[in-house]
Scaffold this active site. Structure first.
Site, PDB file in Angstrom:
ATOM      1  N   ALA A 127       0.881  -1.379   0.035  1.00  0.00           N
ATOM      2  CA  ALA A 127      -0.002   0.063  -0.020  1.00  0.00           C
ATOM      3  C   ALA A 127       0.946   1.128  -0.009  1.00  0.00           C
ATOM      4  O   ALA A 127       0.680   2.338  -0.722  1.00  0.00           O
ATOM      5  CB  ALA A 127      -0.799  -0.089   1.273  1.00  0.00           C
TER       6      ALA A 127
ATOM      7  N   ASP B 152       9.833   2.235   1.140  1.00  0.00           N
ATOM      8  CA  ASP B 152       8.679   2.339   0.329  1.00  0.00           C
ATOM      9  C   ASP B 152       8.367   3.606  -0.565  1.00  0.00           C
ATOM     10  O   ASP B 152       8.066   3.274  -1.832  1.00  0.00           O
ATOM     11  CB  ASP B 152       7.290   2.046   1.044  1.00  0.00           C
TER      12      ASP B 152
END
Length: 297
Positions: free
Chosen positions: A40, A247
């Site tokens: 995500a 990320d």
């Protein structure tokens, strides 16, 4: 289009003066929850970088699911391939010290239900970019790498968290992204030769013909590929929270490669984005917008 196949979590974050030693209890100074999960996070980073993004993943039928998906929905990420399962939504229990360093324990929950069957409805196009990580079953990661190759798509595998059994397929990724600890562990698993990390990176390229990118925190990023090696220095910052930096780097890297940027330019832009993500708390709330990154290049 960037397709992210990976984890979706709700992060439960406590701030402490310093990280505890094993068996030690330390007082906390604050608590918050925020959407997270490597899949995500990378999806939102790629979206904020400017790409159209879709996610393949799973959440539970519980109160955490809505909060875990909130920023992805708000950002316009395609969630049509996110399944609801009877397992709980994945969670990450995070301690953040006053120096910005962190400790994380991840409970997979529904992420463990992202089986190879989840790829059945996925249609990949030639030239599409696929982002993967190791927070879903490795059989699914391996199958997704195979599907990307068969479709002529470009695969980017982030090797976090380190899982020794993944050494069997990491070389199938067009781009391998690891932090320094992860790469050193995989170098051992793959029996890469060389007296230095850089030499082992070159050995990986010679063995696989693929590109490997190693993030070094405050020391920047090094990469090796068929075209040679390069290094990019880190932006100088005082970190507040490093939990989402890796990320953010991966999501922006995927966007840069999808735009057709040269590898060095894509890495430089992704590195700046990762640094900016360290200036705010929370994995997803800290991900910078494209304009913020551009202003620092």
């Amino acid at each position: 289009m960037i397709t992210v196949i990976g984890s979706i979590n709700l992060d439960l974050i406590a701030t402490v003066g310093r990280l505890p030693s094993p068996g030690e209890t330390v007082p906390g100074t604050g608590f918050r929850s925020a959407p997270g999960g490597k899949g995500a996070n990378q999806a939102l980073a790629a979206r904020r970088a400017g790409s159209e993004v879709r996610v393949v993943g799973a959440v539970g039928k519980d109160a955490f699911a809505g909060e875990a998906l909130a920023l992805l929905k708000e950002g316009g990420v395609d969630l049509s391939l996110v399944a609801e399962t009877d397992a709980p939504t994945g969670t990450a229990l995070i301690l953040v010290g006053s120096d910005g360093e962190n400790m994380i324990a991840v409970v997979p929950g529904a992420n463990g239900e992202v089986a190879t069957a989840a790829l059945a409805g996925l249609s990949l196009a030639a030239g599409e970019h696929v982002l993967l990580q190791h927070e879903i079953p490795l059989d699914t990661v391996s199958a997704a790498l195979g599907a990307a190759k068969a479709a002529g798509a470009v695969s980017i595998l982030n090797t976090a968290p380190f899982r020794a059994e993944a050494a069997a397929f990491v070389a199938a990724a067009d781009y391998l992204v690891a932090n320094e600890t992860e790469f050193d562990l995989y170098a051992k698993e793959l029996a890469l030769s060389g007296a230095s990390r850089e030499a082992k990176m070159e050995a990986y390229v010679g063995k696989t013909g693929r590109t490997v990118i190693v993030t070094l925190g405050g020391d920047g990023v090094v990469a090796a590929g068929p075209g040679g090696t390069l290094s990019v220095p880190a932006m100088k910052i005082t970190p507040v929270d490093t939990v989402g930096a890796g990320d953010t780097f991966c999501g922006y890297l995927g966007d840069g490669l999808a735009r057709g940027l040269a590898l060095e330019a894509a890495i430089r832009r992704a590195s700046v984005a990762g640094s900016l993500a360290c200036l705010k708390p929370g994995a997803q709330p800290s991900i910078p917008l494209e304009a913020e990154v551009a202003a620092c290049l």
